[in-house]
Motif scaffolding. Structure first.
Motif, PDB file in Angstrom:
ATOM      1  N   VAL A  12       0.835  -1.198   0.000  1.00  0.00           N
ATOM      2  CA  VAL A  12       0.000   0.000   0.000  1.00  0.00           C
ATOM      3  C   VAL A  12       0.873   1.251   0.000  1.00  0.00           C
ATOM      4  N   VAL A  13       1.879   1.284   0.879  1.00  0.00           N
ATOM      5  CA  VAL A  13       2.762   2.451   0.978  1.00  0.00           C
ATOM      6  C   VAL A  13       3.510   2.685  -0.329  1.00  0.00           C
ATOM      7  N   SER A  14       4.068   1.627  -0.894  1.00  0.00           N
ATOM      8  CA  SER A  14       4.949   1.783  -2.061  1.00  0.00           C
ATOM      9  C   SER A  14       4.190   2.078  -3.344  1.00  0.00           C
ATOM     10  N   THR A  15       2.865   2.030  -3.318  1.00  0.00           N
ATOM     11  CA  THR A  15       2.064   2.412  -4.489  1.00  0.00           C
ATOM     12  C   THR A  15       1.223   3.650  -4.199  1.00  0.00           C
ATOM     13  N   SER A  16       1.550   4.377  -3.135  1.00  0.00           N
ATOM     14  CA  SER A  16       0.818   5.586  -2.758  1.00  0.00           C
ATOM     15  C   SER A  16       1.684   6.821  -2.983  1.00  0.00           C
ATOM     16  N   GLY A  17       1.005   7.959  -3.078  1.00  0.00           N
ATOM     17  CA  GLY A  17       1.720   9.231  -3.190  1.00  0.00           C
ATOM     18  C   GLY A  17       2.353   9.470  -4.543  1.00  0.00           C
ATOM     19  N   ILE A  18       1.902   8.765  -5.594  1.00  0.00           N
ATOM     20  CA  ILE A  18       2.436   8.972  -6.946  1.00  0.00           C
ATOM     21  C   ILE A  18       1.264   9.133  -7.913  1.00  0.00           C
ATOM     22  N   SER A  19       1.550   9.630  -9.094  1.00  0.00           N
ATOM     23  CA  SER A  19       0.494   9.883 -10.075  1.00  0.00           C
ATOM     24  C   SER A  19      -0.062   8.583 -10.637  1.00  0.00           C
ATOM     25  N   ASP A  20      -1.264   8.680 -11.211  1.00  0.00           N
ATOM     26  CA  ASP A  20      -1.923   7.482 -11.754  1.00  0.00           C
ATOM     27  C   ASP A  20      -1.107   6.823 -12.858  1.00  0.00           C
ATOM     28  N   ASP A  21      -0.405   7.616 -13.671  1.00  0.00           N
ATOM     29  CA  ASP A  21       0.336   7.023 -14.784  1.00  0.00           C
ATOM     30  C   ASP A  21       1.606   6.317 -14.337  1.00  0.00           C
ATOM     31  N   GLU A  22       1.950   6.415 -13.037  1.00  0.00           N
ATOM     32  CA  GLU A  22       3.114   5.709 -12.506  1.00  0.00           C
ATOM     33  C   GLU A  22       2.721   4.511 -11.651  1.00  0.00           C
ATOM     34  N   GLN A  23       1.421   4.248 -11.541  1.00  0.00           N
ATOM     35  CA  GLN A  23       0.976   3.160 -10.684  1.00  0.00           C
ATOM     36  C   GLN A  23       1.489   1.809 -11.161  1.00  0.00           C
ATOM     37  N   GLY A  24       1.474   1.589 -12.482  1.00  0.00           N
ATOM     38  CA  GLY A  24       1.974   0.320 -12.997  1.00  0.00           C
ATOM     39  C   GLY A  24       3.455   0.133 -12.710  1.00  0.00           C
ATOM     40  N   LEU A  25       4.237   1.226 -12.823  1.00  0.00           N
ATOM     41  CA  LEU A  25       5.665   1.159 -12.522  1.00  0.00           C
ATOM     42  C   LEU A  25       5.895   0.828 -11.049  1.00  0.00           C
ATOM     43  N   ALA A  26       5.124   1.464 -10.165  1.00  0.00           N
ATOM     44  CA  ALA A  26       5.287   1.234  -8.727  1.00  0.00           C
ATOM     45  C   ALA A  26       4.934  -0.192  -8.358  1.00  0.00           C
ATOM     46  N   THR A  27       3.888  -0.736  -8.965  1.00  0.00           N
ATOM     47  CA  THR A  27       3.499  -2.118  -8.690  1.00  0.00           C
ATOM     48  C   THR A  27       4.577  -3.084  -9.162  1.00  0.00           C
ATOM     49  N   GLY A  28       5.142  -2.822 -10.348  1.00  0.00           N
ATOM     50  CA  GLY A  28       6.219  -3.679 -10.851  1.00  0.00           C
ATOM     51  C   GLY A  28       7.437  -3.649  -9.956  1.00  0.00           C
ATOM     52  N   LEU A  29       7.777  -2.468  -9.440  1.00  0.00           N
ATOM     53  CA  LEU A  29       8.917  -2.360  -8.537  1.00  0.00           C
ATOM     54  C   LEU A  29       8.663  -3.111  -7.239  1.00  0.00           C
ATOM     55  N   ALA A  30       7.431  -3.046  -6.722  1.00  0.00           N
ATOM     56  CA  ALA A  30       7.099  -3.771  -5.492  1.00  0.00           C
ATOM     57  C   ALA A  30       7.233  -5.279  -5.693  1.00  0.00           C
ATOM     58  N   THR A  31       6.850  -5.766  -6.874  1.00  0.00           N
ATOM     59  CA  THR A  31       6.997  -7.191  -7.174  1.00  0.00           C
ATOM     60  C   THR A  31       8.465  -7.588  -7.248  1.00  0.00           C
ATOM     61  N   MET A  32       9.284  -6.743  -7.874  1.00  0.00           N
ATOM     62  CA  MET A  32      10.710  -7.013  -7.958  1.00  0.00           C
ATOM     63  C   MET A  32      11.339  -7.043  -6.564  1.00  0.00           C
ATOM     64  N   THR A  33      10.928  -6.127  -5.695  1.00  0.00           N
ATOM     65  CA  THR A  33      11.431  -6.092  -4.322  1.00  0.00           C
ATOM     66  C   THR A  33      11.165  -7.413  -3.614  1.00  0.00           C
ATOM     67  N   GLN A  34       9.970  -7.944  -3.802  1.00  0.00           N
ATOM     68  CA  GLN A  34       9.619  -9.228  -3.174  1.00  0.00           C
ATOM     69  C   GLN A  34      10.552 -10.328  -3.633  1.00  0.00           C
ATOM     70  N   GLN A  35      10.812 -10.413  -4.923  1.00  0.00           N
ATOM     71  CA  GLN A  35      11.648 -11.486  -5.447  1.00  0.00           C
ATOM     72  C   GLN A  35      13.110 -11.342  -5.012  1.00  0.00           C
ATOM     73  N   ILE A  36      13.618 -10.120  -5.014  1.00  0.00           N
ATOM     74  CA  ILE A  36      15.001  -9.914  -4.564  1.00  0.00           C
ATOM     75  C   ILE A  36      15.123 -10.245  -3.080  1.00  0.00           C
ATOM     76  N   GLY A  37      14.095  -9.891  -2.296  1.00  0.00           N
ATOM     77  CA  GLY A  37      14.112 -10.223  -0.870  1.00  0.00           C
ATOM     78  C   GLY A  37      14.203 -11.716  -0.645  1.00  0.00           C
ATOM     79  N   PHE A  38      13.385 -12.475  -1.354  1.00  0.00           N
ATOM     80  CA  PHE A  38      13.434 -13.934  -1.246  1.00  0.00           C
ATOM     81  C   PHE A  38      14.818 -14.460  -1.633  1.00  0.00           C
ATOM     82  N   THR A  39      15.429 -13.835  -2.661  1.00  0.00           N
ATOM     83  CA  THR A  39      16.720 -14.298  -3.149  1.00  0.00           C
ATOM     84  C   THR A  39      17.838 -14.070  -2.143  1.00  0.00           C
TER      85      THR A  39
END
Length: 489
Positions: A390-417
């Motif tokens: 929720v935090v990492s996809t908040s406070g940004i414009s609507d046209d950046e929402q897809g980018l923020a969601t993709g970055l959050a997914t990448m963070t999850q995978q790197i964390g697991f790694t």
């Protein structure tokens, strides 16, 4: 008029084909979540049968996670270009074959090859499966429901994997943790062949080959350097060169992504305070939880001498706490706000991990402590997962929402790694003298408890930084509840 209003207000319903498609796609995602944890409690058995040293055992986990994280963004883009269904089917076929190789493994090298191939299959299927879910259901309640079920099953799959792995290892053999994938993979492959409709991105984005190469090699060098620290020490040339190369490659990846017209990782959105600190919270909660689970497996079986079945059942308490956290997360966010919930979740996870430092060899007390702390810690862990998204996809414009969601997914995978090799390298400093790659129970106790303490302190330090520097206020309660429908429970 009343009937017309009632009809218009009625929530949309899935068709029979949509329900069947969702079962196949969620079944595949659940299967990969199970695969991530199913070998956790079987690691000591694999170590004894195949001759792994304790300093190289974590590669059974890391080889899977590393390839999954390193190639997931690239294969997501390939699916956009060449067809997500086609890639999904290829990934399911690769998983089935690699599971057969793993089940028949007779050496550490053969095992690592199988786990690497399973990781690649995960990198292929996971993004294409997520994209197929979003393209199979229109934006709105149906898609939210499908994504919410996906998140819940991912969390449940991790817990089920640990329990199922214990049952199969104890009653049959650790090899069945691989072989069970074969019939399931065949069924899902055949069902997907007939049910799923092909989809591609209409924009035909370019492949970011330089980004894919640098991030994959950078993560590989980082993990190799961390594992080298276990074998040769932190000051050895092998460790220093590997870690230095990792820094150069990952910095290069960041610079490439800033300039790329079609970046794999949307690092440009890190200019937002909420995106930057939210993703730090996600990186900490995922990495330190996966590292804790690895150490706890060693502790329960090599110090307490529990069977794989018993250890797997104990991980069920973590899954129960995680499920409860997922169920209550939207209410907690609605009451406290996403930032405070993120800090709270991290603190709860940190305290309940750090407490494990005081574990000993006394069975009754230790088992009670593990059950209580993993249950409460799992609750905090999932609070952190939901609120960081929720935090990492908040406070940004609507046209950046897809980018923020993709970055959050990448963070999850790197964390697991990174979690398992980082925490494993920390613990290895306290194992003492190894005999044929094996530490004594006292050495394992010393190493794992020290690892638990450092694990908890790292999370706690991150929670303090986020509490101080995360300034952006996140959406009101209603927005937070809506956002949590789309994230992992």
């Amino acid at each position: 008029m009343a009937n017309t209003f009632a009809t218009a207000a009625a929530p949309p319903r899935m068709t029979a084909r949509q329900r069947a498609t969702l079962v196949v796609l969620l079944g595949a995602q659940f299967m990969f979540a199970v695969d991530f944890s199913i070998l956790t409690v079987a690691l000591p058995e694999i170590q004894g049968d195949l001759g792994f040293g304790i300093d190289s055992l974590q590669w059974v986990v890391t080889a899977f996670a590393l390839t999954a994280a390193g190639f997931m963004l690239l294969f997501g883009r390939i699916g956009d270009l060449f067809g997500r269904k086609r890639l999904f089917l290829f990934g399911m076929l690769m998983l089935t074959v690699s599971s057969l190789v793993g089940g028949l493994a007779t050496s550490p090298e053969m095992m690592i090859i199988a786990r690497t191939a399973q990781g690649l299959a995960t990198a292929i299927v996971t993004p294409s499966g997520m994209a197929l879910i979003t393209t199979s259901f229109p934006e709105g309640p149906l898609r939210n429901r499908a994504l919410g079920l996906n998140g819940a099953l991912l969390s449940l799959g991790f817990a089920v994997g640990a329990v199922l792995g214990g049952v199969l290892t104890d009653l049959l053999s650790w090899r069945w943790n691989f072989l069970i994938n074969i019939p399931v993979g065949i069924v899902l492959f055949v069902a997907a062949l007939g049910l799923i409709t092909e989809s591609r991105s209409p924009n035909r984005p370019k492949l970011d080959v330089p980004g894919a190469i640098t991030v994959t090699l950078g993560l590989l060098a980082l993990v190799f350097g961390l594992t080298g620290a276990e074998r040769a020490g932190w000051s050895s040339p092998e460790t220093l060169v590997s870690l230095g190369a990792a820094i150069v490659l990952l910095v290069s990846f960041y610079l490439i992504e800033l300039k790329s017209s079609a970046p794999l990782a949307p690092v440009s959105v890190l200019h937002s305070n909420s995106v930057r600190w939210g993703n730090l919270g996600g990186l900490l909660t995922f990495s330190m939880e996966s590292g804790m689970a690895f150490l706890l497996t060693l502790y329960m079986q090599q110090v307490l001498d529990l069977s794989p079945f018993q250890a797997g059942l104990m991980f069920g308490f973590l899954g129960t706490g995680a499920f409860l956290g997922g169920s209550l997360s939207s209410k907690v966010i609605g009451r406290l706000g996403a930032k405070n919930t993120l800090v709270l979740g991290l603190v709860v996870q940190a305290v309940n991990t750090g407490v494990l430092f005081w574990l000993g060899q006394e069975m009754t007390v230790s088992v009670a402590v593990v059950l209580l702390t993993t249950f409460v810690g799992g609750f905090g862990h999932v609070l952190a997962i939901v609120s960081y998204t929720v935090v990492s996809t908040s406070g940004i414009s609507d046209d950046e929402q897809g980018l923020a969601t993709g970055l959050a997914t990448m963070t999850q995978q790197i964390g697991f790694t990174l979690g398992t090799p980082v925490v494993s390298a920390i613990a290895a400093t306290q194992y003492g003298e190894l005999h044929d790659g094996v530490a004594t129970p006292a050495g394992v106790l010393s190493g794992t408890t020290f690892g638990f303490l450092v694990d908890g302190l790292i999370i706690l330090a991150g929670a303090v930084l986020i509490a101080i520097f995360l300034r952006t206020a996140v959406a009101p309660a209603l927005g937070a509840r809506e956002a949590t429908e789309n994230v992992s429970a």
